[in-house]
Design a protein around this motif. Structure first.
Motif, short mmCIF file in Angstrom:
data_model
loop_
_atom_site.label_atom_id
_atom_site.label_comp_id
_atom_site.label_asym_id
_atom_site.label_seq_id
_atom_site.Cartn_x
_atom_site.Cartn_y
_atom_site.Cartn_z
N ASN A 202 -11.33 11.91 3.81
CA ASN A 202 -10.73 11.20 4.94
C ASN A 202 -9.44 11.84 5.43
O ASN A 202 -8.48 11.15 5.77
CB ASN A 202 -10.48 9.72 4.60
N LEU A 203 -9.43 13.17 5.47
CA LEU A 203 -8.29 13.83 6.12
C LEU A 203 -8.40 13.55 7.61
O LEU A 203 -9.49 13.33 8.14
CB LEU A 203 -8.33 15.33 5.86
N PHE A 204 -7.26 13.60 8.31
CA PHE A 204 -7.28 13.36 9.76
C PHE A 204 -7.68 14.67 10.45
O PHE A 204 -6.92 15.63 10.44
CB PHE A 204 -5.91 12.88 10.23
N PRO A 205 -8.87 14.72 11.06
CA PRO A 205 -9.40 16.00 11.55
C PRO A 205 -8.66 16.54 12.76
O PRO A 205 -8.77 17.73 13.06
CB PRO A 205 -10.86 15.65 11.91
N MET B 275 -3.88 6.53 -2.45
CA MET B 275 -5.32 6.39 -2.66
C MET B 275 -6.02 7.68 -2.24
O MET B 275 -5.72 8.25 -1.19
CB MET B 275 -5.86 5.22 -1.84
N PHE C 188 -9.87 9.24 -1.59
CA PHE C 188 -11.22 8.75 -1.31
C PHE C 188 -12.28 9.79 -1.65
O PHE C 188 -12.01 10.99 -1.66
CB PHE C 188 -11.35 8.40 0.18
N ARG D 292 0.82 -1.22 0.00
CA ARG D 292 0.00 0.00 0.00
C ARG D 292 0.85 1.26 0.00
O ARG D 292 0.43 2.30 -0.50
CB ARG D 292 -0.93 0.00 1.22
N ARG D 293 2.05 1.15 0.58
CA ARG D 293 2.94 2.31 0.64
C ARG D 293 3.28 2.79 -0.78
O ARG D 293 3.58 3.95 -0.99
CB ARG D 293 4.23 1.89 1.35
N LEU E 294 2.61 12.85 8.55
CA LEU E 294 2.44 11.67 9.41
C LEU E 294 3.11 10.42 8.84
O LEU E 294 4.01 9.84 9.47
CB LEU E 294 0.95 11.40 9.66
N ALA E 295 2.67 10.00 7.66
CA ALA E 295 3.17 8.73 7.11
C ALA E 295 4.68 8.78 6.80
O ALA E 295 5.42 7.89 7.22
CB ALA E 295 2.36 8.31 5.89
N MET F 288 -5.47 16.69 13.13
CA MET F 288 -4.13 17.17 12.78
C MET F 288 -4.26 18.35 11.82
O MET F 288 -5.22 18.43 11.07
CB MET F 288 -3.34 16.09 12.06
N MET G 253 4.03 10.10 0.02
CA MET G 253 4.71 8.81 0.18
C MET G 253 5.40 8.37 -1.11
O MET G 253 5.91 7.25 -1.20
CB MET G 253 3.71 7.74 0.63
N LYS H 260 6.52 8.82 10.35
CA LYS H 260 6.35 7.65 11.21
C LYS H 260 6.87 6.38 10.56
O LYS H 260 7.23 5.43 11.24
CB LYS H 260 4.87 7.46 11.59
N ARG I 106 -1.36 14.49 0.16
CA ARG I 106 -1.00 13.62 1.28
C ARG I 106 -0.58 12.25 0.75
O ARG I 106 0.38 11.65 1.24
CB ARG I 106 -2.19 13.46 2.24
N ALA I 107 -1.32 11.76 -0.24
CA ALA I 107 -0.96 10.47 -0.84
C ALA I 107 0.36 10.59 -1.59
O ALA I 107 1.21 9.69 -1.54
CB ALA I 107 -2.07 9.98 -1.77
#
Lengths: 226, 254
Positions: free
Chosen positions: B101-104, B95, B97, B90-91, B114-115, B106, B167, B118, B163-164
Motif C-alpha cells: 500500500n505505498l502511495f503510487p 502498520m 500491510f 494510530r499515529r 507525507l505523514a 508519490m 512517524m 502534513k 514509512r511507518a
C-alpha cells in the motif's frame, strides 16, 4: 453565405463562454455532490443521491425551461447588466439562466464520475494513510483524490465535450449562441440546410482540439508517475 | 511493562464472528508472532489494535488509554474508527500491510515525508533528512526519487516499513508482511524486521513464516476460530504444543 461569418464567430464565442462557465461551476458543484454522496451523514447522502437521480432522469430541455420560466415565476431574476449585455450581444439574465441550467445538469454527471473515481481507489490506500495517523480529510486530499483524478480524467474530459455540444439547447430560450445564430442565418438566407453544416463544423472545431488536448494531459499524467 | 492489553475483544462482520473474545497482552519490547489457520481472526485482531476495525465487544488498552467496543461497528460496513482520538492512537502505531500500500502517485521520498510533514511533526527539510536516514538503514537511499511502480516487491515492503517508522511509532504491527512476496525477496524483508526487533521495537507480527516466528519472536500466539487457543514461548509452542488444534496446525505447516 460568406458574409455571415461574423454571426458564427459571435455565436461560437458565446457557446464557449457558456460551456466554460457551465463546466467550471458544474465541476465544482459536482465535486461537492460527490463528497456528499460519500459522506457519513445519511441526510447528505440522501440529498446528493436525489439530486443526481432527478437531474439525470429528466430531460435537459425540461430543466432549462424550469430554470428559465420557473425562476421568473418565483420572482428570482438575474440582474441585467447593460455592460454585460453589450459584451455578450445577448441578455445577461437569459445567458445566466442557460449557463446555470447547464451547470446544474452537468454537476449530476460530474458527481457520478467523481464518486466512481474515488471509490475505485484501492481501500488499502486510505487504510495505509489512516494507519499513519492522517485524518479523513487529509487522506482524501493527499492520497485518494490525486489517484482518483488521474483515473477519471478521460470521463471528465468527455463530459466537457458533452457540455459544449449540449449547450446548443439554450438557443431555445433565445440565448444567441452558435445554434441560435445558425438559425438566424437560415432565416435570413432562406437556406434551411447549409447553415447547419457550418454550425456542425464550428462545433467540431471546438470539441476536437479539446479532445486532443485532454488526451495529451492524460498521457503526461500517466508518464509522470509510472 | 505492559503496552497493549485486549480484554474479551470481539469483532463481528454482520453474522460472522471473526473475534470471539480475545484476551492478549503485548509487553513493551516484546516481539509477538500471531500464527494460525486462515480465517482464524489473526488479521482482524491486528487491525482492531490500531482501530482500522471497530471492535464490537470488549476493550483495548494502549499505554493506559482505553478504547471500548462500539456494538454498532458490526453494521458500519468496514468503517474504521474515526475522529482525532483514533487518529492520535494510530499515529503511535505503525502498520505494515501484506500488499505494501505505498502511495503510487508519490516518490519514495514523498511516501516517507507525507505523514510527518502534513501532521506538523517535522519541517519538510527535517522530514527529508529523516527519510534519507531511514532509507539508508534499509539500503535503499538510491531509490528516494523512484516511484513505487519502479520497485520490486521486497523493496516496496522495506519502504513501507520505514514509512511507518517515519512517524516514530511505539509499536509496529505487521499483517502478513511477506505473503505477497516472491520467495527470493522474503529474506530481505525479514532481515529488516530482525534488525528492528534487535533495537527493542515492540512488534506484533501476523505471519505464515514459522521459521521466522520461531527465531525472532519472544512469544507466539496461536489463534483458532476467533480465539487465542494457545500461547507461549517459541520453544514451548513449537517444541511442545499442548492443544490438539495447535499440533494439527503445526503438523500441516512445518
Amino acid at each position: 453565405m460568406a458574409k455571415y461569418w461574423l454571426f458564427y464567430l459571435v455565436g461560437a464565442k458565446n457557446t464557449l463562454l457558456l460551456a466554460f462557465l457551465a463546466v467550471l461551476a458544474g465541476s465544482l458543484l459536482g465535486f461537492l455532490v460527490a463528497l456528499a454522496r460519500l459522506s457519513r451523514a445519511p441526510a447528505a447522502r440522501l440529498a446528493a443521491t436525489a439530486y443526481v437521480e432527478v437531474l439525470r432522469g429528466t430531460p435537459l430541455l425540461v430543466q432549462l425551461f424550469i430554470v428559465y420560466y420557473g425562476l421568473q415565476a418565483v420572482g428570482v431574476r438575474f440582474p441585467d447588466f447593460p455592460l454585460a449585455d453589450r459584451l455578450l450581444g445577448i441578455g445577461f439574465s437569459d445567458f445566466m439562466a442557460g449557463a446555470l441550467t447547464l451547470a446544474l445538469n452537468s454537476a449530476a454527471y460530474v458527481a457520478e464520475i467523481f464518486r466512481a473515481g474515488i471509490q475505485a481507489v484501492d481501500r488499502g490506500q486510505s487504510e495505509a494513510s489512516r494507519s499513519l495517523g492522517l485524518g479523513r480529510g487529509m487522506t482524501m486530499r493527499y492520497v485518494v483524490f490525486p489517484q482518483a483524478l488521474r483515473n477519471i480524467l478521460p470521463a471528465l474530459g468527455n463530459e466537457f465535450v458533452v457540455v459544449i455540444k449540449e449547450s446548443s439547447i439554450v438557443s431555445t430560450i433565445g440565448v444567441a449562441e452558435l445554434m441560435y445564430k445558425a438559425d438566424t442565418v437560415r432565416g435570413n438566407t432562406f437556406r434551411p440546410f447549409e447553415p447547419l453544416l457550418v454550425a456542425a463544423a464550428c462545433y467540431f472545431l471546438m470539441t476536437f482540439p479539446l479532445s486532443k488536448l485532454l488526451a495529451r494531459i492524460e498521457r503526461r499524467m500517466r508518464s509522470g508517475t509510472h | 511493562m505492559e503496552l497493549i492489553r485486549t480484554v474479551g475483544l470481539r469483532k463481528s462482520f454482520g453474522p460472522v464472528q471473526a473475534l470471539r473474545g480475545v484476551d492478549a497482552v503485548i509487553g513493551k519490547g516484546e516481539v509477538v508472532a500471531v500464527i494460525g489457520p486462515s480465517g482464524s481472526g489473526k488479521s482482524t485482531f491486528l487491525r482492531c489494535l490500531n482501530l482500522l476495525e471497530v471492535p464490537t465487544g470488549g476493550s483495548i488498552a494502549f499505554d493506559g488509554e482505553i478504547v471500548r467496543a462500539d456494538p454498532r461497528g458490526a453494521h458500519a460496513g468496514g468503517a474504521l474508527a474515526d475522529g482525532p482520538a483514533a487518529d492520535a492512537w494510530r499515529r503511535r502505531m505503525g502498520m505494515v500491510f501484506q500488499h505494501f500500500n505505498l502511495f503510487p502517485h508519490m516518490t519514495v521520498l514523498g511516501n516517507l515525508c507525507l505523514a510527518p510533514v502534513k501532521l506538523g511533526r517535522l519541517t519538510p527539510e527535517a522530514a527529508r533528512d529523516q527519510a534519507m536516514r531511514l532509507l539508508a538503514r534499509v539500503g535503499l537511499e538510491d531509490k528516494a526519487a523512484s516511484y513505487p511502480a519502479q520497485l520490486s516487491g521486497g523493496q516496496k515492503q522495506r519502504i513501507a516499513i520505514v514509512r511507518a517508522l517515519a512517524m516514530g511509532p511505539e509499536v509496529m504491527l505487521f499483517d502478513e508482511p511477506t505473503s505477497a512476496l516472491d520467495p527470493e525477496m522474503v529474506g530481505e524483508v525479514l532481515d529488516v524486521m530482525r534488525d528492528l526487533a534487535a533495537e527493542g521495537m515492540t512488534m506484533v507480527i501476523v505471519t505464515h513464516e514459522m521459521r521466522f516466528a520461531r527465531q525472532a519472536a519472544s512469544r507466539v500466539l496461536f489463534m483458532d476460530q476467533g480465539l487465542v487457543a494457545e500461547e507461549g514461548s517459541p520453544e514451548e509452542l513449537f517444541g511442545a504444543p499442548r492443544g490438539a488444534r495447535t499440533r494439527e496446525f503445526l503438523a500441516k505447516v512445518l
